[in-house]
Design a protein around this motif. Structure first.
Motif, PDB file in Angstrom:
ATOM      1  N   ASN A   1      -8.822  21.650  -8.697  1.00  0.00           N
ATOM      2  CA  ASN A   1      -8.925  23.102  -8.866  1.00  0.00           C
ATOM      3  C   ASN A   1      -8.129  23.870  -7.816  1.00  0.00           C
ATOM      4  OD1 ASN A   1      -9.938  25.066 -10.565  1.00  0.00           O
ATOM      5  ND2 ASN A   1     -11.918  23.997 -10.608  1.00  0.00           N
ATOM      6  N   ILE A   2      -6.912  23.415  -7.587  1.00  0.00           N
ATOM      7  CA  ILE A   2      -6.035  24.062  -6.605  1.00  0.00           C
ATOM      8  C   ILE A   2      -5.314  25.226  -7.275  1.00  0.00           C
ATOM      9  CG2 ILE A   2      -3.869  23.739  -5.313  1.00  0.00           C
ATOM     10  CD1 ILE A   2      -4.873  20.908  -4.644  1.00  0.00           C
ATOM     11  N   SER A   3      -5.257  26.337  -6.570  1.00  0.00           N
ATOM     12  CA  SER A   3      -4.538  27.498  -7.106  1.00  0.00           C
ATOM     13  C   SER A   3      -3.901  28.236  -5.935  1.00  0.00           C
ATOM     14  CB  SER A   3      -5.515  28.405  -7.860  1.00  0.00           C
ATOM     15  OG  SER A   3      -6.598  28.730  -7.009  1.00  0.00           O
TER      16      SER A   3
ATOM     17  N   MET B   1       0.826  -1.226   0.000  1.00  0.00           N
ATOM     18  CA  MET B   1       0.000   0.000   0.000  1.00  0.00           C
ATOM     19  C   MET B   1       0.851   1.265   0.000  1.00  0.00           C
ATOM     20  SD  MET B   1      -2.659   1.674  -0.335  1.00  0.00           S
ATOM     21  CE  MET B   1      -3.788   0.324  -0.643  1.00  0.00           C
ATOM     22  N   LYS B   2       1.971   1.272   0.705  1.00  0.00           N
ATOM     23  CA  LYS B   2       2.811   2.489   0.713  1.00  0.00           C
ATOM     24  C   LYS B   2       3.337   2.771  -0.696  1.00  0.00           C
ATOM     25  CE  LYS B   2       2.881   3.474   5.198  1.00  0.00           C
ATOM     26  NZ  LYS B   2       3.825   2.969   6.178  1.00  0.00           N
ATOM     27  N   ASP B   3       3.777   1.706  -1.382  1.00  0.00           N
ATOM     28  CA  ASP B   3       4.282   1.910  -2.753  1.00  0.00           C
ATOM     29  C   ASP B   3       3.147   2.311  -3.701  1.00  0.00           C
ATOM     30  OD1 ASP B   3       6.951   1.551  -2.231  1.00  0.00           O
ATOM     31  OD2 ASP B   3       6.871  -0.620  -2.516  1.00  0.00           O
TER      32      ASP B   3
ATOM     33  N   LEU C   1       2.525  17.541   6.912  1.00  0.00           N
ATOM     34  CA  LEU C   1       2.579  16.108   6.595  1.00  0.00           C
ATOM     35  C   LEU C   1       1.728  15.827   5.356  1.00  0.00           C
ATOM     36  CD1 LEU C   1       1.825  14.759  10.205  1.00  0.00           C
ATOM     37  CD2 LEU C   1       4.055  15.312   9.206  1.00  0.00           C
ATOM     38  N   GLY C   2       2.180  14.941   4.497  1.00  0.00           N
ATOM     39  CA  GLY C   2       1.391  14.572   3.304  1.00  0.00           C
ATOM     40  C   GLY C   2       1.017  15.805   2.513  1.00  0.00           C
ATOM     41  N   ALA C   3       2.025  16.677   2.288  1.00  0.00           N
ATOM     42  CA  ALA C   3       1.766  18.033   1.776  1.00  0.00           C
ATOM     43  C   ALA C   3       1.412  18.074   0.297  1.00  0.00           C
ATOM     44  CB  ALA C   3       2.993  18.907   2.028  1.00  0.00           C
ATOM     45  N   GLY C   4       1.674  16.988  -0.421  1.00  0.00           N
ATOM     46  CA  GLY C   4       1.351  16.980  -1.849  1.00  0.00           C
ATOM     47  C   GLY C   4       2.050  18.111  -2.581  1.00  0.00           C
TER      48      GLY C   4
ATOM     49  N   ASP D   1       6.235  14.345   2.119  1.00  0.00           N
ATOM     50  CA  ASP D   1       5.236  13.541   1.415  1.00  0.00           C
ATOM     51  C   ASP D   1       5.937  12.279   0.931  1.00  0.00           C
ATOM     52  OD1 ASP D   1       2.301  14.274   0.000  1.00  0.00           O
ATOM     53  OD2 ASP D   1       3.425  12.665  -0.984  1.00  0.00           O
ATOM     54  N   ILE D   2       5.157  11.213   0.770  1.00  0.00           N
ATOM     55  CA  ILE D   2       5.755   9.959   0.298  1.00  0.00           C
ATOM     56  C   ILE D   2       6.060  10.006  -1.194  1.00  0.00           C
ATOM     57  CG2 ILE D   2       3.681   8.651  -0.371  1.00  0.00           C
ATOM     58  CD1 ILE D   2       4.896   6.339   1.416  1.00  0.00           C
ATOM     59  N   SER D   3       5.463  10.980  -1.883  1.00  0.00           N
ATOM     60  CA  SER D   3       5.595  11.050  -3.353  1.00  0.00           C
ATOM     61  C   SER D   3       6.601  12.131  -3.762  1.00  0.00           C
ATOM     62  CB  SER D   3       4.222  11.353  -3.965  1.00  0.00           C
ATOM     63  OG  SER D   3       4.375  11.908  -5.251  1.00  0.00           O
ATOM     64  N   PRO D   4       7.788  11.724  -4.248  1.00  0.00           N
ATOM     65  CA  PRO D   4       8.747  12.724  -4.730  1.00  0.00           C
ATOM     66  C   PRO D   4       8.161  13.562  -5.868  1.00  0.00           C
ATOM     67  CG  PRO D   4       9.811  10.579  -4.502  1.00  0.00           C
ATOM     68  CD  PRO D   4       8.337  10.352  -4.314  1.00  0.00           C
TER      69      PRO D   4
ATOM     70  N   THR E   1      -1.200  16.421 -12.837  1.00  0.00           N
ATOM     71  CA  THR E   1      -2.594  16.818 -13.090  1.00  0.00           C
ATOM     72  C   THR E   1      -3.406  17.009 -11.803  1.00  0.00           C
ATOM     73  OG1 THR E   1      -3.132  14.487 -13.339  1.00  0.00           O
ATOM     74  CG2 THR E   1      -2.744  15.746 -15.364  1.00  0.00           C
ATOM     75  N   TYR E   2      -2.775  16.754 -10.646  1.00  0.00           N
ATOM     76  CA  TYR E   2      -3.487  16.786  -9.361  1.00  0.00           C
ATOM     77  C   TYR E   2      -4.184  18.131  -9.124  1.00  0.00           C
ATOM     78  CZ  TYR E   2      -4.128  16.832  -4.308  1.00  0.00           C
ATOM     79  OH  TYR E   2      -4.671  16.948  -3.051  1.00  0.00           O
ATOM     80  N   GLU E   3      -3.457  19.223  -9.383  1.00  0.00           N
ATOM     81  CA  GLU E   3      -4.029  20.534  -9.057  1.00  0.00           C
ATOM     82  C   GLU E   3      -5.188  20.885  -9.983  1.00  0.00           C
ATOM     83  OE1 GLU E   3      -0.619  23.218  -8.659  1.00  0.00           O
ATOM     84  OE2 GLU E   3      -0.646  22.613  -6.552  1.00  0.00           O
TER      85      GLU E   3
ATOM     86  N   GLY F   1       1.675  21.249  -2.088  1.00  0.00           N
ATOM     87  CA  GLY F   1       1.918  22.428  -1.256  1.00  0.00           C
ATOM     88  C   GLY F   1       0.711  23.306  -1.024  1.00  0.00           C
ATOM     89  N   PHE F   2      -0.472  22.801  -1.416  1.00  0.00           N
ATOM     90  CA  PHE F   2      -1.703  23.597  -1.315  1.00  0.00           C
ATOM     91  C   PHE F   2      -1.842  24.321   0.034  1.00  0.00           C
ATOM     92  CE2 PHE F   2      -5.970  23.133   0.602  1.00  0.00           C
ATOM     93  CZ  PHE F   2      -6.573  24.224   0.006  1.00  0.00           C
ATOM     94  N   LEU F   3      -1.703  23.594   1.146  1.00  0.00           N
ATOM     95  CA  LEU F   3      -2.001  24.197   2.442  1.00  0.00           C
ATOM     96  C   LEU F   3      -0.887  25.148   2.886  1.00  0.00           C
ATOM     97  CD1 LEU F   3      -3.992  24.275   4.844  1.00  0.00           C
ATOM     98  CD2 LEU F   3      -2.637  22.470   5.915  1.00  0.00           C
TER      99      LEU F   3
END
Ligand SMILES: C[S@@+](CC[C@H](N)C(=O)[O-])C[C@H]1O[C@@H](n2cnc3c(N)ncnc32)[C@H](O)[C@@H]1O
Length: 321
Positions: A40-42, A20-22, A71-74, A97-100, A34-36, A76-78
């Motif tokens: 609709n993150i801006s 699951m982590k991988d 934590l889990g910042a993705g 974040d776990i995702s480089p 494409t996440y943002e 950087g939205f927050l």
């Protein structure tokens, strides 16, 4: 590579072989570009207000923090929007974040917006930081992705200095999520019916392979249905935080009607061909969401807490302990 909303680069990964982590890492690396767009993150007034209001629900403007970790910042939205809002003035900012791939986008977003931060890849259930390194630990919409949310709360406690503050927002409640599921399915059915009309069929988002992705990309894209692991009872999250050592612990819930509209909007955004909806759509949707949020605030205390969709956990590491 990415065309028309598809993301490339899954290579020869067979998601069936991953733990699951991988899966979380591979899926979010793949989705990073494409996440943002999907959510609709801006980094403008709309998202600045949203981020600031989440923090201000639980932390007053007089509280100042010198060392902040998300934590889990993705992407950087927050943290970036809170920095733009002036809520983290003077603080040293760290994100993990776990995702480089998500963190690469985060670094680029920070640079574009003039925010200085340090991004370090890592697993929030085993954080790459010293004990007591931070005064504020933040998070948004990541806890429900973890196999063991309690382990992440224990790690948050460890890396907080005594007296430090934890704020985790944007986590789904169990009952709120069930209602949201009804809204999502109804909206998706409505969108499919509408775009079954030949004159409107061009509005439909093409599938991954139709948009130029490989079969491996499609297999990684399908992990979307596996990576959301939990919904939470407000009291259950408070219990996990207390077990980790936090006290006092408070959980507030928010978004009832606003969330139903929010999920309808996000379902359309996820179904429509990229580029069809513009910034005016985003602002109109946000306006509707804000109006309904005000109505929701009137319903707080009348409607049971756990029917609201989002929860915010606010806790402190005690001075002693
Ligand atoms: C829905 S995204 C939220 C991202 C960001 N906080 C936001 O609100 O836009 C969930 C994030 O959690 C990250 N994640 C999942 N499992 C993780 C883990 N074990 N350790 C660190 N990050 C993790 C994913 O890579 C992803 O960036």
């Amino acid at each position: 590579m990415a065309t028309d909303g598809a993301v490339g680069g899954a290579g020869t990964v067979d998601p069936g072989d991953l733990d699951m982590k991988d899966k979380q890492r591979v899926y979010h690396d793949w989705e990073a570009a494409t996440y943002e767009g999907k959510f609709n993150i801006s980094y403008d007034q709309r998202c600045i207000d949203y981020a600031r209001d989440r923090l201000r629900k639980v932390v007053g403007p007089d509280e100042r923090f010198a060392r902040v970790l998300e934590l889990g910042a993705g992407t950087g939205f927050l943290t970036i929007n809170l920095a733009l809002a002036g809520c983290l003035e003077g603080a040293e900012l760290h994100v993990t974040d776990i995702s480089p791939g998500m963190l690469d986008v985060c670094r680029a977003n920070a640079a574009t917006n003039g925010v200085t931060l340090t991004a370090t890849a890592g697993d929030v259930e085993d954080l790459p930081y010293e004990d007591g390194a931070f005064d504020l630990v933040l998070g948004h919409a990541f806890l429900h992705h973890l196999p063991d949310p309690g382990a992440a709360l224990r790690e948050a406690y460890r890396v907080l200095a005594p007296g430090g503050t934890l704020v985790i927002a944007g986590e789904p409640t169990r009952r709120g999520d069930r209602i949201a599921g009804v809204v999502k399915r109804a909206t998706a059915r409505g969108f499919r019916a509408l775009t079954a009309i030949p004159a409107l069929s061009h509005l439909r988002r093409p599938g991954v392979e139709a948009a130029g992705g490989s079969a491996a990309d499609a297999a990684v894209a399908a992990l979307e249905h596996e990576v959301d692991l939990h919904t939470f009872d407000p009291e259950g999250v408070a219990h996990l935080a207390r077990v980790a050592g936090f006290t006092p612990v408070r959980v507030v819930t928010e978004e009832l009607l606003a969330n139903w509209v929010g999920w309808a909007v996000r379902t359309v955004e996820g179904s429509v061909r990229p580029g069809v909806l513009g910034p005016r759509w985003a602002y109109a949707a946000y306006g509707a969401w804000r109006g309904l949020s005000r109505l929701d605030e009137l319903l707080e205390g009348v409607v049971p807490d756990d029917l609201f969709y989002n929860l915010i956990l606010h806790a402190r590491r005690p001075l002693e302990g």
